[in-house]
Write an enzyme that holds these catalytic residues in place. Structure first.
Site, PDB file in Angstrom:
ATOM      1  N   GLU A  93      92.945 -16.356  56.952  1.00  0.00           N
ATOM      2  CA  GLU A  93      94.233 -15.727  56.664  1.00  0.00           C
ATOM      3  C   GLU A  93      94.997 -15.461  57.962  1.00  0.00           C
ATOM      4  O   GLU A  93      94.396 -15.194  59.003  1.00  0.00           O
ATOM      5  CB  GLU A  93      94.000 -14.414  55.907  1.00  0.00           C
ATOM      6  CG  GLU A  93      93.433 -14.682  54.518  1.00  0.00           C
ATOM      7  CD  GLU A  93      93.116 -13.430  53.705  1.00  0.00           C
ATOM      8  OE1 GLU A  93      93.148 -13.518  52.479  1.00  0.00           O
ATOM      9  OE2 GLU A  93      92.836 -12.362  54.293  1.00  0.00           O
ATOM     10  N   CYS A 106      99.882 -12.645  63.381  1.00  0.00           N
ATOM     11  CA  CYS A 106      98.513 -12.189  63.573  1.00  0.00           C
ATOM     12  C   CYS A 106      97.614 -13.321  63.083  1.00  0.00           C
ATOM     13  O   CYS A 106      97.632 -13.663  61.901  1.00  0.00           O
ATOM     14  CB  CYS A 106      98.307 -10.906  62.765  1.00  0.00           C
ATOM     15  SG  CYS A 106      96.606 -10.347  62.753  1.00  0.00           S
ATOM     16  N   CYS A 113      83.346 -13.554  60.323  1.00  0.00           N
ATOM     17  CA  CYS A 113      83.112 -12.909  61.623  1.00  0.00           C
ATOM     18  C   CYS A 113      81.627 -12.620  61.756  1.00  0.00           C
ATOM     19  O   CYS A 113      80.961 -12.279  60.784  1.00  0.00           O
ATOM     20  CB  CYS A 113      83.904 -11.602  61.714  1.00  0.00           C
ATOM     21  SG  CYS A 113      83.906 -10.866  63.370  1.00  0.00           S
ATOM     22  N   CYS A 117      81.225  -4.688  62.225  1.00  0.00           N
ATOM     23  CA  CYS A 117      81.933  -3.407  62.180  1.00  0.00           C
ATOM     24  C   CYS A 117      81.924  -2.904  60.739  1.00  0.00           C
ATOM     25  O   CYS A 117      82.347  -3.611  59.824  1.00  0.00           O
ATOM     26  CB  CYS A 117      83.370  -3.580  62.665  1.00  0.00           C
ATOM     27  SG  CYS A 117      83.464  -4.291  64.314  1.00  0.00           S
ATOM     28  N   CYS A 120      85.262  -2.755  58.500  1.00  0.00           N
ATOM     29  CA  CYS A 120      86.146  -3.933  58.451  1.00  0.00           C
ATOM     30  C   CYS A 120      85.741  -4.889  57.332  1.00  0.00           C
ATOM     31  O   CYS A 120      84.576  -5.265  57.212  1.00  0.00           O
ATOM     32  CB  CYS A 120      86.111  -4.656  59.790  1.00  0.00           C
ATOM     33  SG  CYS A 120      87.149  -6.133  59.828  1.00  0.00           S
ATOM     34  N   GLY A 164      87.789 -12.792  62.713  1.00  0.00           N
ATOM     35  CA  GLY A 164      86.942 -13.341  63.759  1.00  0.00           C
ATOM     36  C   GLY A 164      87.032 -12.592  65.080  1.00  0.00           C
ATOM     37  O   GLY A 164      87.891 -11.724  65.268  1.00  0.00           O
ATOM     38  N   GLU A 165      86.122 -12.925  65.968  1.00  0.00           N
ATOM     39  CA  GLU A 165      86.104 -12.340  67.310  1.00  0.00           C
ATOM     40  C   GLU A 165      86.513 -13.446  68.296  1.00  0.00           C
ATOM     41  O   GLU A 165      85.731 -14.362  68.565  1.00  0.00           O
ATOM     42  CB  GLU A 165      84.686 -11.810  67.610  1.00  0.00           C
ATOM     43  CG  GLU A 165      84.442 -11.416  69.048  1.00  0.00           C
ATOM     44  CD  GLU A 165      85.513 -10.508  69.642  1.00  0.00           C
ATOM     45  OE1 GLU A 165      85.858  -9.479  69.048  1.00  0.00           O
ATOM     46  OE2 GLU A 165      86.022 -10.850  70.746  1.00  0.00           O
ATOM     47  N   SER A 196      92.717  -9.686  71.095  1.00  0.00           N
ATOM     48  CA  SER A 196      92.027  -8.439  70.802  1.00  0.00           C
ATOM     49  C   SER A 196      90.539  -8.715  70.651  1.00  0.00           C
ATOM     50  O   SER A 196      90.133  -9.645  69.966  1.00  0.00           O
ATOM     51  CB  SER A 196      92.586  -7.861  69.494  1.00  0.00           C
ATOM     52  OG  SER A 196      91.895  -6.677  69.159  1.00  0.00           O
ATOM     53  N   SER A 219      89.131  -3.190  70.851  1.00  0.00           N
ATOM     54  CA  SER A 219      88.935  -2.318  69.693  1.00  0.00           C
ATOM     55  C   SER A 219      87.826  -1.340  70.028  1.00  0.00           C
ATOM     56  O   SER A 219      86.653  -1.651  69.913  1.00  0.00           O
ATOM     57  CB  SER A 219      88.550  -3.159  68.471  1.00  0.00           C
ATOM     58  OG  SER A 219      89.569  -4.095  68.226  1.00  0.00           O
ATOM     59  N   LEU A 220      88.230  -0.175  70.474  1.00  0.00           N
ATOM     60  CA  LEU A 220      87.248   0.764  71.028  1.00  0.00           C
ATOM     61  C   LEU A 220      86.676   1.690  69.945  1.00  0.00           C
ATOM     62  O   LEU A 220      85.468   1.749  69.746  1.00  0.00           O
ATOM     63  CB  LEU A 220      87.907   1.572  72.154  1.00  0.00           C
ATOM     64  CG  LEU A 220      86.963   2.396  73.021  1.00  0.00           C
ATOM     65  CD1 LEU A 220      85.976   1.503  73.765  1.00  0.00           C
ATOM     66  CD2 LEU A 220      87.739   3.246  74.029  1.00  0.00           C
ATOM     67  N   HIS A 221      87.522   2.430  69.314  1.00  0.00           N
ATOM     68  CA  HIS A 221      87.159   3.336  68.200  1.00  0.00           C
ATOM     69  C   HIS A 221      86.257   4.510  68.557  1.00  0.00           C
ATOM     70  O   HIS A 221      86.243   5.512  67.849  1.00  0.00           O
ATOM     71  CB  HIS A 221      86.566   2.576  67.012  1.00  0.00           C
ATOM     72  CG  HIS A 221      87.469   1.509  66.473  1.00  0.00           C
ATOM     73  ND1 HIS A 221      88.770   1.756  66.107  1.00  0.00           N
ATOM     74  CD2 HIS A 221      87.279   0.175  66.267  1.00  0.00           C
ATOM     75  CE1 HIS A 221      89.333   0.632  65.682  1.00  0.00           C
ATOM     76  NE2 HIS A 221      88.454  -0.337  65.774  1.00  0.00           N
ATOM     77  N   ASN A 295      92.808   1.527  57.095  1.00  0.00           N
ATOM     78  CA  ASN A 295      93.097   0.880  55.819  1.00  0.00           C
ATOM     79  C   ASN A 295      91.815   0.852  55.009  1.00  0.00           C
ATOM     80  O   ASN A 295      90.913   0.086  55.333  1.00  0.00           O
ATOM     81  CB  ASN A 295      93.620  -0.537  56.066  1.00  0.00           C
ATOM     82  CG  ASN A 295      94.843  -0.501  56.960  1.00  0.00           C
ATOM     83  OD1 ASN A 295      95.808   0.176  56.664  1.00  0.00           O
ATOM     84  ND2 ASN A 295      94.774  -1.194  58.076  1.00  0.00           N
ATOM     85  N   CYS A 338      95.359  -4.427  59.177  1.00  0.00           N
ATOM     86  CA  CYS A 338      94.166  -4.516  60.036  1.00  0.00           C
ATOM     87  C   CYS A 338      92.901  -4.293  59.226  1.00  0.00           C
ATOM     88  O   CYS A 338      92.787  -3.301  58.509  1.00  0.00           O
ATOM     89  CB  CYS A 338      94.189  -3.416  61.089  1.00  0.00           C
ATOM     90  SG  CYS A 338      95.359  -3.648  62.378  1.00  0.00           S
TER      91      CYS A 338
HETATM   92  N1  SAH Z   1      87.323  -8.956  66.501  1.00  0.00           N
HETATM   93  C1  SAH Z   1      88.521  -8.630  67.204  1.00  0.00           C
HETATM   94  C2  SAH Z   1      89.764  -9.119  66.493  1.00  0.00           C
HETATM   95  C3  SAH Z   1      90.033  -8.445  65.160  1.00  0.00           C
HETATM   96  S1  SAH Z   1      91.341  -7.364  65.380  1.00  0.00           S
HETATM   97  C4  SAH Z   1      88.583  -7.144  67.447  1.00  0.00           C
HETATM   98  O1  SAH Z   1      87.761  -6.429  66.918  1.00  0.00           O
HETATM   99  O2  SAH Z   1      89.416  -6.699  68.220  1.00  0.00           O
HETATM  100  C5  SAH Z   1      91.316  -6.361  63.983  1.00  0.00           C
HETATM  101  C6  SAH Z   1      91.591  -4.937  64.361  1.00  0.00           C
HETATM  102  O3  SAH Z   1      91.603  -4.119  63.179  1.00  0.00           O
HETATM  103  C7  SAH Z   1      90.505  -4.372  65.252  1.00  0.00           C
HETATM  104  O4  SAH Z   1      91.082  -3.481  66.155  1.00  0.00           O
HETATM  105  C8  SAH Z   1      89.657  -3.639  64.249  1.00  0.00           C
HETATM  106  O5  SAH Z   1      88.842  -2.676  64.863  1.00  0.00           O
HETATM  107  C9  SAH Z   1      90.687  -3.062  63.320  1.00  0.00           C
HETATM  108  N2  SAH Z   1      90.172  -2.740  61.993  1.00  0.00           N
HETATM  109  C10 SAH Z   1      89.130  -3.287  61.349  1.00  0.00           C
HETATM  110  N3  SAH Z   1      88.989  -2.751  60.132  1.00  0.00           N
HETATM  111  C11 SAH Z   1      89.973  -1.835  59.996  1.00  0.00           C
HETATM  112  C12 SAH Z   1      90.397  -0.977  58.933  1.00  0.00           C
HETATM  113  N4  SAH Z   1      89.743  -0.962  57.781  1.00  0.00           N
HETATM  114  N5  SAH Z   1      91.468  -0.198  59.137  1.00  0.00           N
HETATM  115  C13 SAH Z   1      92.148  -0.233  60.298  1.00  0.00           C
HETATM  116  N6  SAH Z   1      91.814  -1.043  61.327  1.00  0.00           N
HETATM  117  C14 SAH Z   1      90.741  -1.833  61.177  1.00  0.00           C
END
Ligand code: SAH
Length: 346
Positions: A93, A106, A113, A117, A120, A164-165, A196, A219-221, A295, A338
């Site tokens: 997608e 995007c 992937c 996570c 996700c 994907g990463e 990203s 994507s730190l979190h 989300n 996201c």
């Molecule tokens: N694998 C890469 C590229 C994907 S980017 C990465 O992790 O950066 C997708 C982004 O959406 C990442 O920042 C991820 O952490 C974030 N994400 C994943 N699931 C999410 C969700 N349910 N709600 C909000 N952000 C989310």
């Protein structure tokens, strides 16, 4: 199928050699290359400045494995999601995100992937394969066309934030970016492209060594290992210390500000110690924190933190001179936001 080669896997040099070997001029290679990349030709028939005989010869030897937009959904906020069919019938997608002045694409870098996570939706799909450079390129072209059609303007930005990463498909992502930024392709500035990553230290260093010109988002979190590992289990292998070290290396080489993607969840990372750890983590280089809205993808295991908790993040980051933005989700109603990309059938 017969043994036809994917013509877009060839460099311009290789295409030229092919023509010379077949008794034609090297120049023909350049012409065909322009059709393939600059004009995104998906059939040899449209290459009108090439003789019919040569086009037939190309047809006999090569295929163009272009992607097809299988299904397009439009959100009430203008966001568009494309389900993109690849030559082997797998689907990825990509999303077009319009704002007043910009159109951002995007794009996906892998089918599924391999990371895990827990918040996700894409992580629930098994990683099937890496995308090829032309499959990434085609997603961008499709969105550029949609942007022109629906918003009367070309695509302005690209984020590798789809499925994907990207750093686990490093070579193909870099090749795609090379084509996107080259005058022989779309001629876009690398400053308008953001890759990203969940944070693959070795590849961040490699990118730094290659002095790439695009932007990096991480994507730190969470900046606390224990917490990060509980929501992004691969962090057990690439811990925060090695991530920080790689980012320090990146900053020393590129002098590019680092952007962090960060979701604040109730009861997971919404405490003062989480904020303090983030501030400490960001200290080594100019940083920007994008606080992104969660989300929901499932049964409520994860919940967006309260506005108070988010405000506290914003105030503390700002008082430490860290740029912070609070980002609203786009395209939620069509599962285009996201973390929602999961090839859901509609
Ligand atoms: N694998 C890469 C590229 C994907 S980017 C990465 O992790 O950066 C997708 C982004 O959406 C990442 O920042 C991820 O952490 C974030 N994400 C994943 N699931 C999410 C969700 N349910 N709600 C909000 N952000 C989310």
């Amino acid at each position: 199928m017969e043994n036809k080669k994917d013509i877009r896997a060839l460099t311009q040099e290789q295409l030229k050699e092919f023509f010379v070997k077949n008794g034609d001029k090297a120049f023909r290679g350049k012409q065909v290359y322009e059709w393939l990349w600059q004009k995104s030709a998906y059939s040899f028939d449209v290459m009108t400045n090439i003789s019919k005989q040569t086009r037939e010869m190309l047809e006999d030897n090569f295929v163009i494995n272009n992607v097809k937009v299988d299904q397009m959904q439009r959100s009430s906020d203008g966001t568009i999601k494309n389900a993109v069919r690849l030559y082997d019938d797998l689907i990825v997608e990509s999303v077009l995100i319009p704002t007043k002045t910009r159109t951002t694409a995007c794009v996906s870098s892998q089918v599924g992937c391999s990371l895990d996570c827990r918040f996700c939706a894409t992580a629930r799909l098994k990683r099937m394969r890496n995308l090829k450079p032309d499959e990434i390129y085609d997603q961008v072209v499709a969105i550029d066309n949609e942007s022109r059609l629906y918003f009367d303007r070309p695509l302005s930005n690209i984020v590798f934030m789809g499925m994907g990463e990207p750093l686990m498909n490093y070579n193909n992502v870099l090749k795609a970016i090379e084509k996107i930024t080259s005058p022989e392709g779309l001629g876009m500035s690398p400053k308008r492209i953001t890759v990203s990553t969940s944070g693959v230290p070795k590849m961040i260093k490699k990118m730094a060594d290659e002095e790439v010109k695009f932007n990096l988002a991480v994507s730190l979190h969470s900046a606390i290992d224990e917490v990060r590992t509980s929501i992004m289990p691969f962090n057990a292998n690439f811990n925060l210390e090695s991530l920080r070290e790689a980012l320090e290396y990146w900053y020393a080489k590129t002098r590019n500000r680092i952007t962090y993607e960060y979701v604040v969840w109730k009861g997971i990372n919404d405490g003062q110690k989480d904020i303090d750890a983030l501030v400490r983590f960001c200290r080594f280089a100019p940083s920007k924190v994008n606080l992104i809205e969660y989300n929901p993808i499932d049964d409520g295991e994860f919940q967006q933190a309260s506005n108070d908790a988010i405000d506290k993040y914003v105030k503390t980051l700002e008082s430490n001179n860290i740029v912070v933005t609070v980002r609203r989700s786009r395209g939620k109603d069509i599962d285009a936001a996201c973390g929602q990309l999961a090839n859901k059938k509609v």
